[in-house]
Write an enzyme that holds these catalytic residues in place. Structure first.
Site, PDB file in Angstrom:
ATOM      1  CG  ASP A   7      23.951  42.230  20.196  1.00  0.00           C
ATOM      2  OD1 ASP A   7      23.160  42.848  20.954  1.00  0.00           O
ATOM      3  OD2 ASP A   7      24.013  40.981  20.164  1.00  0.00           O
ATOM      4  CB  THR A  15      22.885  36.796  27.673  1.00  0.00           C
ATOM      5  OG1 THR A  15      24.053  36.738  26.836  1.00  0.00           O
ATOM      6  CG2 THR A  15      21.778  35.927  27.095  1.00  0.00           C
ATOM      7  CG  HIS A  46      40.587  41.853  46.603  1.00  0.00           C
ATOM      8  ND1 HIS A  46      39.960  40.642  46.748  1.00  0.00           N
ATOM      9  CD2 HIS A  46      40.234  42.602  47.681  1.00  0.00           C
ATOM     10  CE1 HIS A  46      39.235  40.657  47.856  1.00  0.00           C
ATOM     11  NE2 HIS A  46      39.386  41.827  48.442  1.00  0.00           N
ATOM     12  CB  CYS A  54      24.945  41.157  23.615  1.00  0.00           C
ATOM     13  SG  CYS A  54      25.451  39.890  24.782  1.00  0.00           S
ATOM     14  CG  HIS A  59      36.414  41.418  46.154  1.00  0.00           C
ATOM     15  ND1 HIS A  59      35.889  40.426  46.965  1.00  0.00           N
ATOM     16  CD2 HIS A  59      36.448  42.538  46.931  1.00  0.00           C
ATOM     17  CE1 HIS A  59      35.622  40.925  48.164  1.00  0.00           C
ATOM     18  NE2 HIS A  59      35.949  42.213  48.165  1.00  0.00           N
TER      19      HIS A  59
END
Ligand code: RB5
Length: 149
Positions: A8, A67, A133, A65, A98
């Site tokens: 963004d 965060t 996993h 973005c 994992h």
């Protein structure tokens, strides 16, 4: 290897740095993000990249973005997507090994450019470990299937 990338307005500068880093390293990069700082809605970009990845248009993806959280939350609504924001290199390789993450989220307002490049390298150089996993990742897929009938 083809990397899909999306961002963004908060991620435009970091996206440009990461695209250059990736192309210099020989990766093919497909840009789905905005190239300006005009406001755009991160869920739409997250969805676009996630759908393209789920359709096989790339091998892995990177979403940026402010965060790294909002855009990965949106991407995770697309079946088959395992997107996670990472803020350090250890998590970045562990989510591949994992959790078999297929999208890396970066927070342009949280991590600096050099750390972001190291996080990208750590993510892309790691390989899913499979075994126990894979069994756990399959359990995540089963949850997804329950709500996507
Ligand atoms: C945009 O201001 C910001 O909210 C967005 O980039 C992101 O951080 C959301 O999770």
């Amino acid at each position: 290897m083809t990397i899909l990338i999306g961002n963004d307005h908060a991620g435009t500068e970091l996206k440009n740095e990461i695209m250059k880093y990736l192309t210099d390293k020989g990766y093919e990069v497909e840009n789905f993000g905005t190239d300006t700082k005009d406001r755009v809605d991160y869920p739409k970009i997250g969805q676009k990249v996630a759908e393209a990845l789920a359709a096989g248009e790339g091998d892995l993806a990177i979403l940026i973005c402010g965060t790294g959280i909002g855009i990965t939350l949106a991407a995770n609504k697309v079946p088959g997507i395992r997107a996670t924001a990472c803020f350090d290199t250890t998590t970045a390789h562990l989510v591949r090994e994992h959790n078999h993450a297929n999208i890396l989220g970066l927070g342009a307002r949280i991590v600096g450019v050099e750390l972001a490049k190291d996080i990208v390298a750590s993510f892309l150089n790691a390989k899913p470990e499979g075994g126990r996993h894979q069994e756990r990742v399959d359990m995540i897929t089963e949850i997804e299937k329950k709500y996507n009938k």
